[in-house]
Write a protein that holds these residues in place. Structure first.
Motif, PDB file in Angstrom:
ATOM      1  N   LEU A   1      28.755  60.389  12.979  1.00  0.00           N
ATOM      2  CA  LEU A   1      28.364  61.106  11.754  1.00  0.00           C
ATOM      3  C   LEU A   1      28.878  60.343  10.538  1.00  0.00           C
ATOM      4  CD1 LEU A   1      29.268  64.701  12.965  1.00  0.00           C
ATOM      5  CD2 LEU A   1      26.976  63.697  12.754  1.00  0.00           C
TER       6      LEU A   1
ATOM      7  N   LEU B   1      33.479  59.553  12.562  1.00  0.00           N
ATOM      8  CA  LEU B   1      33.009  58.229  12.962  1.00  0.00           C
ATOM      9  C   LEU B   1      32.785  58.168  14.467  1.00  0.00           C
ATOM     10  CD1 LEU B   1      33.918  57.279  10.020  1.00  0.00           C
ATOM     11  CD2 LEU B   1      34.355  55.098  11.107  1.00  0.00           C
TER      12      LEU B   1
ATOM     13  N   VAL C   1      34.035  58.321   0.752  1.00  0.00           N
ATOM     14  CA  VAL C   1      33.547  56.936   0.775  1.00  0.00           C
ATOM     15  C   VAL C   1      33.430  56.413  -0.663  1.00  0.00           C
ATOM     16  CG1 VAL C   1      31.799  55.394   1.715  1.00  0.00           C
ATOM     17  CG2 VAL C   1      32.196  57.581   2.804  1.00  0.00           C
TER      18      VAL C   1
ATOM     19  N   ASP D   1      30.947  54.077  18.506  1.00  0.00           N
ATOM     20  CA  ASP D   1      29.778  54.406  17.694  1.00  0.00           C
ATOM     21  C   ASP D   1      28.577  53.509  17.995  1.00  0.00           C
ATOM     22  OD1 ASP D   1      31.007  52.295  16.488  1.00  0.00           O
ATOM     23  OD2 ASP D   1      31.150  53.175  14.498  1.00  0.00           O
TER      24      ASP D   1
ATOM     25  N   ARG E   1      23.062  58.388  15.061  1.00  0.00           N
ATOM     26  CA  ARG E   1      23.188  57.608  13.825  1.00  0.00           C
ATOM     27  C   ARG E   1      21.811  57.304  13.230  1.00  0.00           C
ATOM     28  NH1 ARG E   1      26.769  52.586  15.347  1.00  0.00           N
ATOM     29  NH2 ARG E   1      26.756  52.147  13.131  1.00  0.00           N
TER      30      ARG E   1
ATOM     31  N   THR F   1      31.597  49.058   4.188  1.00  0.00           N
ATOM     32  CA  THR F   1      32.351  50.315   4.214  1.00  0.00           C
ATOM     33  C   THR F   1      32.751  50.700   5.644  1.00  0.00           C
ATOM     34  OG1 THR F   1      30.209  51.385   3.892  1.00  0.00           O
ATOM     35  CG2 THR F   1      31.728  51.407   2.038  1.00  0.00           C
ATOM     36  N   GLY F   2      31.965  50.280   6.646  1.00  0.00           N
ATOM     37  CA  GLY F   2      32.340  50.559   8.040  1.00  0.00           C
ATOM     38  C   GLY F   2      33.713  49.951   8.343  1.00  0.00           C
TER      39      GLY F   2
ATOM     40  N   LYS G   1      22.165  43.894   9.820  1.00  0.00           N
ATOM     41  CA  LYS G   1      22.687  43.913   8.450  1.00  0.00           C
ATOM     42  C   LYS G   1      23.950  43.066   8.305  1.00  0.00           C
ATOM     43  CE  LYS G   1      23.163  48.202   7.707  1.00  0.00           C
ATOM     44  NZ  LYS G   1      24.300  48.903   7.732  1.00  0.00           N
TER      45      LYS G   1
ATOM     46  N   ALA H   1      30.826  59.705   7.072  1.00  0.00           N
ATOM     47  CA  ALA H   1      32.007  60.209   6.376  1.00  0.00           C
ATOM     48  C   ALA H   1      31.518  60.917   5.108  1.00  0.00           C
ATOM     49  CB  ALA H   1      32.910  59.037   6.025  1.00  0.00           C
TER      50      ALA H   1
HETATM   51  P1  AMP Z   1      28.987  50.573  10.047  1.00  0.00           P
HETATM   52  O1  AMP Z   1      30.021  49.614  10.500  1.00  0.00           O
HETATM   53  O2  AMP Z   1      28.441  50.263   8.675  1.00  0.00           O
HETATM   54  O3  AMP Z   1      27.890  50.780  11.042  1.00  0.00           O
HETATM   55  O4  AMP Z   1      29.715  52.007   9.871  1.00  0.00           O
HETATM   56  C1  AMP Z   1      30.350  52.615  10.949  1.00  0.00           C
HETATM   57  C2  AMP Z   1      30.533  54.094  10.657  1.00  0.00           C
HETATM   58  O5  AMP Z   1      31.336  54.248   9.472  1.00  0.00           O
HETATM   59  C3  AMP Z   1      29.253  54.855  10.356  1.00  0.00           C
HETATM   60  O6  AMP Z   1      28.608  55.302  11.518  1.00  0.00           O
HETATM   61  C4  AMP Z   1      29.768  56.000   9.511  1.00  0.00           C
HETATM   62  O7  AMP Z   1      30.367  56.988  10.328  1.00  0.00           O
HETATM   63  C5  AMP Z   1      30.887  55.358   8.697  1.00  0.00           C
HETATM   64  N1  AMP Z   1      30.379  54.829   7.402  1.00  0.00           N
HETATM   65  C6  AMP Z   1      30.272  53.532   7.016  1.00  0.00           C
HETATM   66  N2  AMP Z   1      29.780  53.429   5.775  1.00  0.00           N
HETATM   67  C7  AMP Z   1      29.555  54.710   5.356  1.00  0.00           C
HETATM   68  C8  AMP Z   1      29.022  55.271   4.174  1.00  0.00           C
HETATM   69  N3  AMP Z   1      28.589  54.518   3.161  1.00  0.00           N
HETATM   70  N4  AMP Z   1      28.943  56.626   4.105  1.00  0.00           N
HETATM   71  C9  AMP Z   1      29.370  57.417   5.097  1.00  0.00           C
HETATM   72  N5  AMP Z   1      29.864  56.956   6.261  1.00  0.00           N
HETATM   73  C10 AMP Z   1      29.958  55.602   6.397  1.00  0.00           C
END
Ligand code: AMP
Length: 225
Positions: free
Chosen positions: A57, A53, A64, A164, A173, A31-32, A13, A59
């Motif tokens: 899990l 995180l 968010v 993570d 995840r 958002t991460g 992604k 958030a």
């Molecule tokens: P990512 O970098 O998008 O893989 O996000 C890393 C971590 O951030 C995820 O495993 C979640 O714990 C948290 N996270 C990111 N985006 C969201 C979202 N939209 N809702 C809830 N948790 C999020």
């Protein structure tokens, strides 16, 4: 163009989001990255979400949603963007719909990257990310190695295997992903926004397929912008 990218961790992604940013001049909204930034800055939200995180899990939705809403209500709010990792639940999708409506914006497409779980686990073991907040790029020792081993191409920081991204966390995840994504996708399918694209092909082919899927839209989303 306004896009949402949906896909499990390891579906590429982030890489495809980066390409869409260069191709169409979009603002990248991950958002991460935003949540890790809140943790690094030690904000109240950051303190609350850090353990979640770490365990892979999600958030809580309201937190968010608020982080994203703040961005869209700010003066330099994005108008053409690609969302990487948000919305991730049905409830976030509903909140995002309301936020966009309030801002007189609408989505053009939701790109759904599909890939089997075992392939995800194989891919993630090779993932190395830049710890720098300004950067945050992820490489993969198997598919997209950095030019210099273990160093970020953009800023030279030493790349890390994020907590993570460890296998046990990845399985958790993936579990969360499947639990949340069905209702999210049905919501967007009802709105005829979803474009399914296989994420098992090489990066360039996936990107071409995304472009083709966007062009296949009756209103010509990719052609329009
Ligand atoms: P990512 O970098 O998008 O893989 O996000 C890393 C971590 O951030 C995820 O495993 C979640 O714990 C948290 N996270 C990111 N985006 C969201 C979202 N939209 N809702 C809830 N948790 C999020």
């Amino acid at each position: 163009m306004r896009l949402v990218l949906v896909g499990p961790p390891g579906s590429g992604k982030g890489t495809q989001a980066e390409r869409l940013v260069s191709e169409f001049g979009l603002t990248y909204i991950g958002t991460g990255v935003m949540l890790r930034d809140a943790i690094a800055r030690g904000t109240e939200t950051g303190k609350h979400i850090e353990p979640l995180l770490k365990q892979g899990l999600l958030a809580p939705d309201p937190m968010v949603n608020e982080v994203v809403a703040e961005l869209f209500r700010s003066e330099g709010r994005p108008t053409c963007f690609v969302m990487d990792g948000y919305p991730r639940t049905y409830s976030q999708a509903i909140a995002f719909d309301a936020l966009l409506k309030q801002q007189y914006l609408s989505l053009d497409a939701v790109v759904n990257l599909t890939i089997p779980d075992d392939e995800v686990v194989r891919r993630i073991s090779g993932r190395r990310c830049c710890p720098s907040l300004q950067c945050g790029i992820c490489f993969n020792v198997n598919f997209r190695p950095p030019q210099v081993s273990d160093k970020c191409d953009r800023c030279g920081s030493t790349l890390i295997l994020r907590d993570d991204d460890k296998e046990e966390t990845v399985r958790r995840r993936l579990g969360e992903f499947h639990k949340n994504t069905d209702s999210l996708l049905s919501h967007y399918r009802q709105k005829k926004l979803v474009r399914d694209v296989s994420a098992t092909d090489p990066v360039d082919v996936i990107f071409e397929n995304i472009i083709a899927a966007l062009r296949g839209d009756p209103d010509g989303v990719a052609a329009k912008h």
